[in-house]
Design a protein around this motif. Structure first.
Motif, PDB file in Angstrom:
ATOM      1  N   ALA A 197       0.833  -1.208   0.000  1.00  0.00           N
ATOM      2  CA  ALA A 197       0.000   0.000   0.000  1.00  0.00           C
ATOM      3  C   ALA A 197       0.865   1.253   0.000  1.00  0.00           C
ATOM      4  CB  ALA A 197      -0.941  -0.013   1.203  1.00  0.00           C
ATOM      5  N   ARG A 198       1.917   1.273   0.817  1.00  0.00           N
ATOM      6  CA  ARG A 198       2.820   2.434   0.862  1.00  0.00           C
ATOM      7  C   ARG A 198       3.519   2.621  -0.473  1.00  0.00           C
ATOM      8  NH1 ARG A 198       7.498   2.228   5.145  1.00  0.00           N
ATOM      9  NH2 ARG A 198       8.304   0.746   3.617  1.00  0.00           N
ATOM     10  N   ALA A 199       3.974   1.516  -1.098  1.00  0.00           N
ATOM     11  CA  ALA A 199       4.669   1.601  -2.377  1.00  0.00           C
ATOM     12  C   ALA A 199       3.739   2.127  -3.475  1.00  0.00           C
ATOM     13  CB  ALA A 199       5.236   0.238  -2.754  1.00  0.00           C
ATOM     14  N   VAL A 200       2.498   1.658  -3.477  1.00  0.00           N
ATOM     15  CA  VAL A 200       1.523   2.120  -4.474  1.00  0.00           C
ATOM     16  C   VAL A 200       1.247   3.607  -4.277  1.00  0.00           C
ATOM     17  CG1 VAL A 200      -0.903   1.928  -5.199  1.00  0.00           C
ATOM     18  CG2 VAL A 200       0.510  -0.141  -4.906  1.00  0.00           C
ATOM     19  N   GLU A 201       1.107   4.021  -3.044  1.00  0.00           N
ATOM     20  CA  GLU A 201       0.883   5.446  -2.756  1.00  0.00           C
ATOM     21  C   GLU A 201       2.049   6.297  -3.257  1.00  0.00           C
ATOM     22  OE1 GLU A 201       0.605   8.140   1.210  1.00  0.00           O
ATOM     23  OE2 GLU A 201      -0.731   6.398   1.139  1.00  0.00           O
ATOM     24  N   ALA A 202       3.261   5.735  -3.236  1.00  0.00           N
ATOM     25  CA  ALA A 202       4.458   6.460  -3.683  1.00  0.00           C
ATOM     26  C   ALA A 202       4.639   6.416  -5.197  1.00  0.00           C
ATOM     27  CB  ALA A 202       5.696   5.882  -2.999  1.00  0.00           C
ATOM     28  N   GLY A 203       3.863   5.567  -5.903  1.00  0.00           N
ATOM     29  CA  GLY A 203       3.954   5.544  -7.361  1.00  0.00           C
ATOM     30  C   GLY A 203       4.209   4.195  -8.002  1.00  0.00           C
ATOM     31  N   ALA A 204       4.323   3.122  -7.219  1.00  0.00           N
ATOM     32  CA  ALA A 204       4.477   1.784  -7.793  1.00  0.00           C
ATOM     33  C   ALA A 204       3.128   1.324  -8.344  1.00  0.00           C
ATOM     34  CB  ALA A 204       4.960   0.802  -6.733  1.00  0.00           C
ATOM     35  N   THR A 205       3.162   0.386  -9.279  1.00  0.00           N
ATOM     36  CA  THR A 205       1.925  -0.204  -9.789  1.00  0.00           C
ATOM     37  C   THR A 205       1.903  -1.690  -9.440  1.00  0.00           C
ATOM     38  OG1 THR A 205       2.922  -0.602 -11.957  1.00  0.00           O
ATOM     39  CG2 THR A 205       1.683   1.437 -11.694  1.00  0.00           C
ATOM     40  N   VAL A 206       0.724  -2.192  -9.190  1.00  0.00           N
ATOM     41  CA  VAL A 206       0.565  -3.598  -8.824  1.00  0.00           C
ATOM     42  C   VAL A 206       0.537  -4.447 -10.090  1.00  0.00           C
ATOM     43  CG1 VAL A 206      -0.973  -5.286  -7.740  1.00  0.00           C
ATOM     44  CG2 VAL A 206      -0.634  -3.042  -6.683  1.00  0.00           C
ATOM     45  N   SER A 207       1.450  -5.404 -10.185  1.00  0.00           N
ATOM     46  CA  SER A 207       1.463  -6.364 -11.294  1.00  0.00           C
ATOM     47  C   SER A 207       0.673  -7.612 -10.924  1.00  0.00           C
ATOM     48  CB  SER A 207       2.891  -6.784 -11.633  1.00  0.00           C
ATOM     49  OG  SER A 207       3.680  -5.677 -11.958  1.00  0.00           O
ATOM     50  N   MET A 208       0.715  -7.968  -9.642  1.00  0.00           N
ATOM     51  CA  MET A 208      -0.034  -9.114  -9.115  1.00  0.00           C
ATOM     52  C   MET A 208      -0.504  -8.736  -7.714  1.00  0.00           C
ATOM     53  SD  MET A 208       1.403 -12.917  -8.421  1.00  0.00           S
ATOM     54  CE  MET A 208       0.539 -14.013  -7.328  1.00  0.00           C
ATOM     55  N   PRO A 209      -1.805  -8.691  -7.494  1.00  0.00           N
ATOM     56  CA  PRO A 209      -2.308  -8.301  -6.171  1.00  0.00           C
ATOM     57  C   PRO A 209      -1.826  -9.250  -5.071  1.00  0.00           C
ATOM     58  CG  PRO A 209      -4.084  -8.339  -7.783  1.00  0.00           C
ATOM     59  CD  PRO A 209      -2.892  -8.969  -8.438  1.00  0.00           C
ATOM     60  N   VAL A 210      -1.704  -8.711  -3.886  1.00  0.00           N
ATOM     61  CA  VAL A 210      -1.294  -9.505  -2.724  1.00  0.00           C
ATOM     62  C   VAL A 210      -2.366 -10.548  -2.432  1.00  0.00           C
ATOM     63  CG1 VAL A 210      -0.815  -9.431  -0.250  1.00  0.00           C
ATOM     64  CG2 VAL A 210       0.058  -7.615  -1.745  1.00  0.00           C
ATOM     65  N   GLN A 211      -1.917 -11.782  -2.231  1.00  0.00           N
ATOM     66  CA  GLN A 211      -2.837 -12.874  -1.909  1.00  0.00           C
ATOM     67  C   GLN A 211      -2.088 -13.978  -1.164  1.00  0.00           C
ATOM     68  OE1 GLN A 211      -4.036 -14.933  -5.674  1.00  0.00           O
ATOM     69  NE2 GLN A 211      -2.753 -13.339  -6.584  1.00  0.00           N
ATOM     70  N   ASP A 212      -2.838 -14.818  -0.484  1.00  0.00           N
ATOM     71  CA  ASP A 212      -2.246 -15.966   0.201  1.00  0.00           C
ATOM     72  C   ASP A 212      -1.881 -17.007  -0.848  1.00  0.00           C
ATOM     73  OD1 ASP A 212      -2.701 -14.710   2.613  1.00  0.00           O
ATOM     74  OD2 ASP A 212      -4.558 -15.795   3.018  1.00  0.00           O
ATOM     75  N   MET A 213      -0.644 -17.511  -0.757  1.00  0.00           N
ATOM     76  CA  MET A 213      -0.149 -18.459  -1.754  1.00  0.00           C
ATOM     77  C   MET A 213       0.030 -19.843  -1.144  1.00  0.00           C
ATOM     78  SD  MET A 213      -0.170 -16.421  -4.259  1.00  0.00           S
ATOM     79  CE  MET A 213       0.619 -17.280  -5.590  1.00  0.00           C
ATOM     80  N   PHE A 214      -0.027 -20.850  -1.994  1.00  0.00           N
ATOM     81  CA  PHE A 214       0.031 -22.243  -1.541  1.00  0.00           C
ATOM     82  C   PHE A 214       1.369 -22.618  -0.905  1.00  0.00           C
ATOM     83  CE2 PHE A 214       1.330 -22.362  -5.998  1.00  0.00           C
ATOM     84  CZ  PHE A 214       2.448 -23.185  -5.973  1.00  0.00           C
TER      85      PHE A 214
END
Length: 153
Positions: free
Chosen positions: A95-112
């Motif tokens: 969230a902090r990185a996106v606010e600073a200007g990063a873009t999400v390539s893959m949303p955060v999720q629980d992984m196997f």
């Protein structure tokens, strides 16, 4: 006698070529909470060397110098490299990185494989995977999860 690994350096450190390395340092400080370690500008004002510490690891930076074969992901139209960071709270970090200007390539999720995980692209074209380890998973459990993915992996 000097140390074979300088004080404060990691044994493996990414060395990023950026179109705007000084701006990249400022971005990493704001987005990733990086600590600036060094900034050395050349006669043309471009950075010949920069260094930050992110989550305890060093990342070196330099501006593009095509005459010396140093080109950024923007010039190369992408990168095959993803830099991985483990953090205590992946959701807050992203969230902090996106606010600073990063873009999400893959949303955060629980992984196997036991991590809460997502992928960002910074404004300079570099890819960053961010994770918080949530649970230990055996190799057998991972293999079983991959089998049930029907070729999605």
């Amino acid at each position: 006698m000097s140390q074979p690994i300088p004080n404060g350096m990691s044994t493996i450190s990414p060395h990023l070529v950026c179109d705007g390395a000084a701006q990249a340092i400022d971005f990493y400080k704001k987005a990733f909470g990086a600590e600036e370690m060094a900034r050395l500008a050349g006669p043309d004002g471009k950075l010949m060397h920069g260094c930050v510490r992110i989550q305890g690891s060093t990342v070196m930076l330099v501006d593009e110098y095509p005459n010396y074969g140093m080109q950024s992901p923007k010039t190369l139209n992408g990168t095959p490299v993803t830099i991985h960071i483990y953090v205590p709270d992946v959701d807050a970090f992203v969230a902090r990185a996106v606010e600073a200007g990063a873009t999400v390539s893959m949303p955060v999720q629980d992984m196997f494989w036991g991590d809460r995980y997502g992928v960002l692209k910074d404004p300079f074209g570099h890819s960053w995977s961010i994770a918080t380890h949530q649970r230990d998973v055996t190799a057998e459990e991972i293999a079983q999860s991959m089998k049930s993915m029907d070729g999605a992996c």
